[in-house]
Design an enzyme around this catalytic site. Structure first.
Site, PDB file in Angstrom:
ATOM      1  N   HIS A 122       0.867  -1.177   0.000  1.00 20.43           N
ATOM      2  CA  HIS A 122       0.000   0.000   0.000  1.00 20.43           C
ATOM      3  C   HIS A 122       0.902   1.225   0.000  1.00 20.43           C
ATOM      4  CE1 HIS A 122      -2.798   3.015   1.633  1.00 20.43           C
ATOM      5  NE2 HIS A 122      -3.795   2.213   1.324  1.00 20.43           N
ATOM      6  N   ASP A 199       3.105  -3.783   7.960  1.00 17.75           N
ATOM      7  CA  ASP A 199       1.808  -3.139   7.754  1.00 17.75           C
ATOM      8  C   ASP A 199       0.742  -4.208   7.978  1.00 17.75           C
ATOM      9  OD1 ASP A 199      -0.557  -2.099   6.821  1.00 17.75           O
ATOM     10  OD2 ASP A 199       0.201  -1.528   4.847  1.00 17.75           O
ATOM     11  N   GLN A 202      -4.449  -4.982   7.036  1.00 14.10           N
ATOM     12  CA  GLN A 202      -5.371  -5.965   6.475  1.00 14.10           C
ATOM     13  C   GLN A 202      -5.301  -7.319   7.177  1.00 14.10           C
ATOM     14  OE1 GLN A 202      -7.672  -5.237   4.353  1.00 14.10           O
ATOM     15  NE2 GLN A 202      -6.986  -3.210   3.750  1.00 14.10           N
ATOM     16  N   LYS A 225     -10.760  -0.422  10.208  1.00 12.61           N
ATOM     17  CA  LYS A 225     -10.908  -1.639   9.407  1.00 12.61           C
ATOM     18  C   LYS A 225     -11.299  -2.840  10.266  1.00 12.61           C
ATOM     19  CE  LYS A 225      -7.389  -0.148   6.057  1.00 12.61           C
ATOM     20  NZ  LYS A 225      -8.237   0.121   4.891  1.00 12.61           N
ATOM     21  N   CYS A 362      -4.691   2.395  -3.804  1.00 12.69           N
ATOM     22  CA  CYS A 362      -3.459   2.926  -3.199  1.00 12.69           C
ATOM     23  C   CYS A 362      -2.308   1.942  -3.359  1.00 12.69           C
ATOM     24  CB  CYS A 362      -3.675   3.256  -1.722  1.00 12.69           C
ATOM     25  SG  CYS A 362      -4.776   4.651  -1.451  1.00 12.69           S
TER      26      CYS A 362
END
Length: 407
Positions: A122, A199, A202, A225, A362
């Protein structure tokens, strides 16, 4: 499928019509919906608790501080960090990674050093490292992907060297649903003295994270999220690393002593939480964690994987539809419908009450790697059902018919 209707009923926003059709919300990878317990926790905080934290000695100040620091401890337990000082509240994943890049990156990366990333990243886990590389005259290196968009250990080994100072990688791709081997990559990074930045935007909403087991140095994710409010996220960092890093914002809360010419700063986490912190957001995120854990992260992950596999099986029956990414994935499906632009697909689906994401997500370097300017993405969460997948498939058939012949 392990997620019953009573759980879905806790999300009031889902009980509505869009364009005279029952809402089918398939955009949780961008932002999930919020259960009543989270909405009520934030509402109750503002009605009965709110005050500024840490310095006040009055009752409301103490209650607010207890709620805020209680949320920090809940986060520590949730990701299995060893110390509460390792949990920093930020504005989100983007801010968290920028803190690491602006502080640790700028302090430790030198001319000729290397930063290793992947094509899956991302922009939030790519552009900060581009800036570090540019300003420090370091080299940004990309890990090659397999044909179906996976990261292999062999490909990582090919890019890591003795000059590597940072390895930055998504735990799960927001486009392909690819699950990366973070623990093994962390071992490779540490073997050459590099730090591992993860990261987890997700992955945190969908699977249990154990930062102690992963042994990563930094990890970031966002509340919105994972059933929590917008505007708050978490940066995890190993205590020793955080306390050796320079703050990136200055002002109240983060100071220790302030003189006329010089100041000293508090240790982590407060050195990175300048000003009035995101108190209500922390309360909402803590409530979201309790909610997810009550259902069970393993149950949520299994539910989403089943939906993704079911969706791919049904969508493969649509002539001209291309699905991107590996077979083994988290709960999302990214696709294109023939020559129809992804934005047009999303627009026609929206006319049928179906919300999907369209664009480059993104992740423009990944789009170029895929050979696509944009894609459509249907992403699933704990409140989605097979019936909604069926609605998506029907909608795609109608979308194809629309652009072939018109309604």
């Amino acid at each position: 499928m392990g997620i019953d209707a009573s759980i879905r009923n806790q999300f009031p926003i889902l009980d509505q019509q869009v364009n005279d059709r029952k809402l089918v919300y398939l955009d949780s990878a961008a932002s999930s919906q919020k259960p009543l317990v989270v909405i009520e926790a934030i509402d109750n905080y503002y009605k009965t608790v709110h005050s500024n934290v840490h310095r006040g000695v009055h009752t409301l100040g103490t209650r607010a501080t207890d709620a805020y620091e209680g949320a920090r401890e809940n986060l520590r337990r949730f990701i299995k960090a060893q110390h509460h000082e390792e949990i920093i509240f930020t504005r989100g994943t983007t801010t968290a990674i920028n803190i690491v890049a602006s502080s640790y990156g700028m302090e430790h990366v030198e001319e000729g050093d290397e930063i290793v990333v992947t094509y899956l990243e991302h922009h939030a886990n790519l552009i900060p490292w581009q800036q570090v590389a540019k300003k420090k005259k370091a080299k940004l290196k990309y890990v090659d992907l397999t044909a179906d968009g996976r990261v292999t250990i062999e490909a990582v080994k090919a890019q890591i060297s003795d000059r590597t100072k940072v390895v930055a990688m998504a735990h799960v791709s927001n486009v392909l649903g690819t699950i990366n081997p973070i623990k093994e990559v962390t071992q490779l990074a540490h073997a050459v003295g590099a730090v591992m930045v993860v990261d987890a935007a997700q992955s945190a909403p969908h699977q249990q994270i154990d930062v102690t087991d992963l042994d990563c140095d930094f990890l970031a994710f966002s509340a919105h999220k994972m059933c929590g409010p917008t505007g708050i996220g978490v940066l995890y960092g190993k205590k020793a690393l955080l306390n050796a890093m320079e703050p990136v914002e200055f002002g109240g809360e983060m100071i220790d002593y302030v003189g006329l010419e010089e100041s000293t700063f508090k240790p982590s986490p407060y050195r990175f939480e300048a000003g009035t912190p995101i108190i209500a957001g922390a309360v909402g995120l803590s409530a979201a964690i309790d909610f997810l854990e009550q259902i069970g992260l393993s149950n949520i992950e299994a539910h989403e994987r089943e939906l993704a596999q079911y969706a791919m099986a049904q969508m493969r029956g649509i002539e001209g539809l291309t699905i991107y990414g590996p077979e083994e994935r988290v709960g999302l499906v990214t696709f294109n419908l023939g020559d129809v632009h992804a934005h047009d697909v999303a627009t026609v689906l929206d006319m049928q009450g179906i919300a999907v994401r369209a664009g480059h997500h993104c992740a423009q370097p990944l789009m170029r790697w895929l050979g696509a300017s944009s894609t459509a993405r249907a992403s699933f969460y704990l409140y989605n059902t097979k019936e909604e997948v069926d609605a998506l498939v029907t909608g795609l058939h109608q979308t194809k018919e629309y652009f072939s012949h018109g309604f």
